[in-house]
Design a protein around this motif. Structure first.
Motif, short mmCIF file in Angstrom:
data_model
loop_
_atom_site.label_atom_id
_atom_site.label_comp_id
_atom_site.label_asym_id
_atom_site.label_seq_id
_atom_site.Cartn_x
_atom_site.Cartn_y
_atom_site.Cartn_z
N PRO C 152 45.84 72.98 27.43
CA PRO C 152 44.60 72.84 28.22
C PRO C 152 43.95 71.45 28.19
O PRO C 152 42.96 71.27 28.91
N LEU C 153 44.45 70.50 27.39
CA LEU C 153 43.75 69.22 27.34
C LEU C 153 43.72 68.57 28.71
O LEU C 153 42.75 67.91 29.08
N SER C 154 44.76 68.75 29.50
CA SER C 154 44.82 68.11 30.81
C SER C 154 44.19 68.97 31.90
O SER C 154 44.23 68.61 33.06
N SER C 155 43.61 70.11 31.53
CA SER C 155 43.05 71.02 32.54
C SER C 155 41.72 70.48 33.06
O SER C 155 41.16 69.53 32.52
N SER C 156 41.22 71.11 34.11
CA SER C 156 39.98 70.60 34.70
C SER C 156 38.81 70.76 33.74
O SER C 156 37.83 70.06 33.83
N GLU C 157 38.93 71.69 32.78
CA GLU C 157 37.82 71.88 31.86
C GLU C 157 37.73 70.72 30.86
O GLU C 157 36.65 70.20 30.59
N PHE C 158 38.89 70.30 30.31
CA PHE C 158 38.84 69.30 29.26
C PHE C 158 39.15 67.89 29.76
O PHE C 158 38.98 66.93 29.02
N SER C 159 39.66 67.77 30.97
CA SER C 159 39.84 66.46 31.59
C SER C 159 39.27 66.53 33.00
O SER C 159 40.00 66.63 33.97
N PRO C 160 37.95 66.52 33.09
CA PRO C 160 37.34 66.78 34.40
C PRO C 160 37.55 65.67 35.42
O PRO C 160 37.49 65.92 36.61
N GLY C 161 37.82 64.45 34.99
CA GLY C 161 37.94 63.35 35.95
C GLY C 161 39.18 63.47 36.82
O GLY C 161 39.83 64.51 36.89
N MET C 162 39.52 62.36 37.49
CA MET C 162 40.67 62.40 38.39
C MET C 162 41.96 61.99 37.69
O MET C 162 43.03 62.01 38.31
N GLY C 163 41.85 61.61 36.42
CA GLY C 163 43.02 61.05 35.73
C GLY C 163 44.25 61.93 35.81
O GLY C 163 45.31 61.48 36.26
N SER C 164 44.12 63.19 35.42
CA SER C 164 45.29 64.07 35.42
C SER C 164 45.83 64.26 36.83
O SER C 164 47.04 64.40 37.02
N ASP C 165 44.93 64.27 37.83
CA ASP C 165 45.40 64.43 39.22
C ASP C 165 46.26 63.24 39.62
O ASP C 165 47.28 63.41 40.30
#
Lengths: 111, 218, 831
Positions: C152-165
């Motif tokens: 979940p670290l890369s999920s929208s909850e824990f990485s809310p910015g656009m980085g993971s996208d």
């Protein structure tokens, strides 16, 4: 005749590894499912039936591959490249399949 | 070889203070010796091969090659693999939370969250943060869980690490040889606080552990 | 060229260059030639390497001293995430693909790859995707949850910015280039070898690349699927990896490493191929144990798919399962050892000439063997529990990747430089570069093993003083900078050699492979005539080829109707079977890639209307591309008499092979989806299987039967009854199936936001609708092509190309019905 044609075809190069891969998947899937569904008691008796079954199956797979390797080695052909290479690949896959079964023999399942 | 003094340190896996960590360190030195020797021999052979003149005949070359390839390419790695597994698998099995003769091991629940460790003793109801207290020479089962992202519980001087994954509970068995304070560290990357997500394991002697329990309860 | 070519040869060269050359100026962007595209891949990849290296320097600066705050935790996380991402996805794979694209046709005696426009499309996707990913760094919103994107670290909850996208969308976009290169290389190696080059006469490099390309086909789809699912979870709130709703974060880890471990070998195999090419040349004798190397390649290709769990030994998987993966991980040492000893034996039996490329080969050997041995250590489960996620692994991995990829790559770069430039690299400066790099590398990473053993975890942006890590980190950082100076020296050397290098003699290293028969510096068409190959070492056993090829003494020495062509040959025996006519410079690849980039950006910015517009435009561009193909007059000569037929007038041309290989990748994606379903069902803690499937059984069966009917009608068309009416009927029936399937999907009222069960079903339905729709669309297009006379009873080539797609679409439909409907009905119900 068909058999001879098979060993001269490059597809026979993949026979051993494919058998190995299928054996791997079956081994892993059966074991995971057995532990997940509680068919096996956690850390139960050792060696359990399943250990012997897996080791036996590994032996069968390896024997099958060795037979295949011998058949390939003996195939007459104008150019022996593909049958010989297939034989060697199958033999290596036999050893690899056997090695996969070793942990199955020495470990208790579902730990 | 570096002097052994260089191997100590508060988080050093080479300075073990528990059964599991000792096995792992032992495996390291054993494999270093075995594989290091192989490495040096291979290098030496390569060096020689560069200096040597060419083979006299093709038949000569073929014969040597067959020995090299069968010996070095098949027999050598197979032997090494079997050797390493034969030692490694049983050692690994002993690190597992197997049933203990004469009673249940002490259970401690550790729940990780960004970026702290919640420690809970179900028997006594004691709750701590970033600190685990355990008795010496006693097997302890840490039930590891996570409230948010993946973390990993690791006390290098006592034993290997185990991940804490949301939705799963993993059990890590540890046992310390001598009283003292050991450092632990989150080993799975868990965000900006990862570097500072640390904890202490305080190992008491048996009497000391009872005293500590009493003290906390009051 | 040292000998002046004759006037006749010069005239032939000019004629070929007019047909095969790129357009001048901006027109060069329409180039599809494999030499140009391959070099573009290489240069772009090296530019990304410098970016990745710069990031590494920043990381080492931050870690040089304890308790530094030069770079904060958040930026540091972005840096190491981007370092890994750039090096893996934007440097290592593309550069090796580029090298393979450049070399393969030249080594196997072809004039181009078989799908030249596809290579160009791949390049532009790679370039645009890479730039999109890189732009996030400059905007300081780069992904920061590691190159492995664990949820979940890369999920929208824990990485809310656009980085993971940026990561998920950008990497998926870049992977188009990997898959297209994979398809193209497989088909080219199998179907476009010079006449007489049977499998056993193929240069080893081609075997390595064949294996690599097949591994890309089977290795990348799990990652692509994982990325799509994770992006759906982030952007649309569907459930695949979140525990609430019935997902499991471990599914991501499985999908990621199912790709991630083969990927290491995808990188290693071509590099080992370079070593296997160079060593015989510098030992002055054929490789000893060609067959053993082929065996090692095959075993490695397979075994490397059975090791992924060794990245997950600490996640709490059953012990015996871990032991299997531990054994498999160690088994891979066997094919590696075989190759090492084959190289050793070849050097042993030969007379070694020690030129600059050999220096890098030696560096490869030392570094890679160290990395391999620590790999064996890490494959042992109890040892892995201690060292996993420490700097020991960082050291191991850099030994394997830098040793197993960068050292051979530089060796190859030096070796093939004269081929590109016609000049020899300098010896002295090259040696300086090597030693600086080699010493710096070992200083950085040898010490890092100890840092890890002393307990330093990975991915920490700083550390306390006094833990025993201080001097080790300082020395590692110093070593890192020495290594950087080494890289700079090598680059300077290569740049300078284009100006100051002395002219290379023909075949300067006395090599055995066909690419050196091409006059230097390289031309656009490779071979003025395509020779018959009678040996595994053509230039050693048929030295006259050096003159006879440019003199036009072999096949296809005349340009016919101003078109590009090469010989298509039998996949096994290498006998000539057809003349493949190849497309010339084209704008379709650039336009399509630009539209896909637009799609990627609009998804990133969450402007979904725009995304739909771009998707439709991209589809139109692809259809337009496919229209100008096959027997379209711009693509194929009207008729040509000759001993060999044109490939578009056969029934088994490269297009059909390309379709089959693409479907293998597609099938792997589908299999990964099945894996996700069969994994989550028993394993995910909150999985809910409804008592009754939300899908209408009658809807699915009915729609499936219509599809089967359409297949029956299609079958008759392929068997020879080609007609506008018949194909129109197939299209119509197919359309009915699509509508029925769409209605069934719509009627199910799935709620993918609430449960993983519904989310997976929704993805499966989308997948089926996409395939049915595509198949029907392409069949509909055939109606018009029959009318234009591009397809007919006498010319069924294009139907033959489409045929496997029909089979595939029907197969996945019924497999889906069985697995997603019948299986839960039999065993499901609240399990």
């Amino acid at each position: 005749m068909i058999r001879r044609r098979f060993w001269q075809h490059p597809a026979s190069l993949l026979l051993g590894p494919v058998v190995w891969a299928v054996w791997f998947v079956v081994l892993y899937a059966v074991l995971s499912l057995a532990c997940q569904q509680g068919w096996l008691v956690n850390g139960g008796d050792h060696p359990a039936v399943i250990n012997l079954l897996l080791a036996g199956a590994g032996l069968l797979v390896a024997l099958g591959l060795v037979t295949a390797a011998l058949a390939a080695w003996r195939t007459p052909s104008q150019s022996d490249f593909i049958p010989r290479t297939s034989a060697m690949v199958s033999a290596c896959s036999a050893v690899a399949s056997l090695l996969l079964a070793v942990p199955g023999l020495i470990m208790a399942p579902c730990l | 070889m570096l002097p052994l003094a260089g191997c100590s340190g508060p988080l050093s896996a080479l300075d073990p203070a528990g059964e599991s960590a000792r096995s792992a360190a032992w495996l390291w030195w054993g494999m270093l010796g075995l594989l290091g020797t192989i490495m040096l021999v291979v290098f030496a052979l390569w060096f020689l091969a560069l200096r040597r003149g060419p083979a006299k005949t093709e038949a000569d070359a073929g014969r040597t090659a067959r020995w090299w390839i069968i010996g070095g390419g098949l027999v050598l790695p197979m032997t090494v693999i079997v050797l390493i597994l034969a030692f490694g698998i049983p050692l690994g099995q002993r690190m597992l939370p197997l049933p203990v003769a004469g009673g249940e091991p002490l259970q401690i629940n550790v729940t990780a969250r960004q970026w702290q460790w919640q420690v809970n003793y179900p028997d006594t109801g004691i709750r701590l943060t970033d600190e685990v207290h355990i008795p010496v020479n006693t097997p302890v089962d840490l039930h590891l869980a996570s409230d948010d992202v993946v973390h990993s519980f690791w006390v290098p001087r006592l034993g290997g690490k185990l991940d804490m994954i949301p939705g799963h509970t993993n059990v890590l068995r540890l046992q310390a040889d001598e009283p003292g304070t050991y450092r632990g560290q989150c080993a799975e990357f868990c965000g900006t606080g990862h570097a500072h997500m640390q904890f202490r394991v305080v190992v008491h002697d048996q009497a000391g552990f009872r005293r500590w329990q009493q003290g906390v309860r009051e | 060229m040292s000998q002046a070519p004759s006037a006749e040869q010069q005239a032939r060269h000019d004629r070929f260059e007019r047909v095969w050359g790129n357009r001048p100026g901006w027109g060069a962007l329409s180039a599809v030639n494999h030499t140009t595209v391959g070099l573009r891949f290489l240069v772009t990849g090296l530019a990304f390497f410098l970016v990745g290296g710069l990031l590494a320097m920043l990381i080492r600066t931050q870690l040089a001293l304890p308790e530094q705050e030069i770079i904060g935790a958040d930026l540091y996380n972005q840096l190491f995430t981007m370092h890994g991402t750039v090096m893996m996805f934007l440097f290592a794979i593309p550069v090796l693909e580029g090298a393979a694209m450049y070399l393969i046709p030249k080594m196997i005696g072809a004039r181009d790859l078989v799908f030249p426009r596809l290579s160009a499309l791949g390049y532009f996707c790679y370039l645009f995707g890479g730039l999109i990913i890189l732009s996030s760094l400059f905007l300081q919103i780069a992904p920061s949850s590691g190159w492995f994107m664990y949820t979940p670290l890369s999920s929208s909850e824990f990485s809310p910015g656009m980085g993971s996208d940026f990561w998920l969308l950008g990497i998926t976009f870049v992977e188009i280039s990997a898959i297209s290169a994979g398809v193209e290389l497989v088909v080219s190696i199998l179907r476009s070898r010079a006449p007489g080059m049977s499998l056993q006469r193929m240069p080893l490099f081609a075997w390595y690349i064949l294996a690599m390309a097949l591994m890309i086909i089977f290795g990348f789809p799990p990652l692509i699927l994982g990325s799509v699912l994770l992006e759906l979870e982030r952007a649309a709130g569907w459930v695949f990896f979140a525990v609430e709703g019935g997902g499991d974060p471990l599914l991501w880890q499985h999908l990621f490493w199912l790709f991630g471990h083969p990927e290491v070998y995808i990188i290693f195999l071509p590099a080992a191929g370079i070593v296997s090419t160079l060593i015989p040349v510098f030992a002055g004798r054929p490789i000893i144990g060609y067959r053993w190397v082929v065996l090692a390649i095959i075993m490695m290709g397979f075994v490397s798919f059975g090791l992924w769990v060794h990245h997950m030994f600490t996640v709490g998987i059953p012990q015996m399962a871990q032991a299997f993966f531990s054994v498999a991980s160690m088994l891979v040492a066997v094919p590696t050892a075989i190759q090492i000893f084959v190289w050793l034996a070849t050097l042993w039996a030969g007379k070694v000439r020690f030129h600059l490329p050999m220096l890098w080969v030696m560096g490869f050997l030392i570094v890679f063997v160290c990395g391999g041995l620590t790999g064996v250590m890490l494959a042992l489960v109890p040892f892995n529990w201690q060292l996993h996620d420490t700097h020991f692994v960082v050291a191991h991995m850099h030994y394997v990747l830098v040793g197993g990829m960068l050292f051979p790559l530089v060796a190859g770069l030096y070796y093939w430089l004269p081929h590109v430039s016609g000049r020899m690299p300098s010896d002295s400066m090259g040696r300086w570069g090597f030693w600086l790099f080699f010493i710096g590398f070992n200083m950085t990473f040898l010490l890092m093993h100890l840092t890890g053993l002393l307990g330093m975890p990975r991915r920490v942006y700083t550390y306390e003083a006094g833990l025993g890590w201080d001097w080790l980190n300082l020395l590692s950082s110093v070593g890192g900078f020495v290594m950087a100076v080494g890289v700079a020296t090598v680059i300077l050397d290569i740049v300078l050699h284009f100006r100051f290098g002395r002219r290379a003699a023909p075949n300067p290293w006395q090599a055995d492979t066909l690419e050196w028969a091409i006059p230097m510096p390289v031309n656009a068409y490779n071979f003025a005539s395509i020779p018959e190959i009678r040996s595994r070492h053509p230039l050693w056993d048929q030295p006259e080829l050096m003159q006879s090829i440019p003199a036009g003494e072999h096949r296809l020495s005349r340009i016919e109707d101003g078109r590009r062509d090469t010989i298509g040959s039998d996949a096994i025996s290498g006998e000539a079977r057809e003349v493949m006519h190849l497309p010339s410079n084209a704008w379709e690849p650039l336009v399509t890639a630009a539209l896909l980039a637009g799609l990627c950006l609009s998804l990133l910015l969450k402007t979904y209307t725009l995304a739909v517009v771009f998707a439709v435009l991209a589809l139109v561009a692809c259809l337009r591309w496919s229209w100008v193909n096959g027997l379209h007059p711009r693509m194929a000569p009207r008729d040509r008499s000759g001993e060999l037929p044109l490939h578009s007038r056969t029934t088994d041309g490269p297009g059909r092979w390309g379709m089959i290989v693409t479907l293998m990748a597609d099938g792997t994606l589908f299999a990964s989806l099945l894996f996700g379903w069969l994994y989550l069902w028993p394993v995910a803690p909150d999985w809910q299987m409804p008592e009754q499937s939300p899908l209408s059984v009658w809807g699915l069966l009915g729609s499936g039967l219509v599809l089967a009917g359409a297949l029956g009608l299609w079958w008759r068309q392929v068997q020879g009854a080609v007609s506008v009416g018949g194909l129109g009927l197939v299209t119509g029936v197919g359309l009915v199936h699509c509508i029925a399937l769409g209605l069934t999907a719509f009627d199910a009222g799935l709620a993918p936001g609430n449960s993983a069960h519904d989310s997976i079903l929704a993805v499966v339905l989308a997948y089926l609708i996409f395939h049915s729709g595509l198949t029907v669309l392409l069949t509909g297009l055939q109606v018009f092509r029959v009318r234009h006379g591009y397809t007919s009873r006498a010319l069924p080539y294009e139907l033959r190309v489409l045929h496997p797609l029909w089979g595939y679409t029907v197969a996945v439909y019924w497999i889906s019905v069985a697995v997603f409907l019948a299986l839960p009905a039999a065993f499901g119900g609240g399990a």
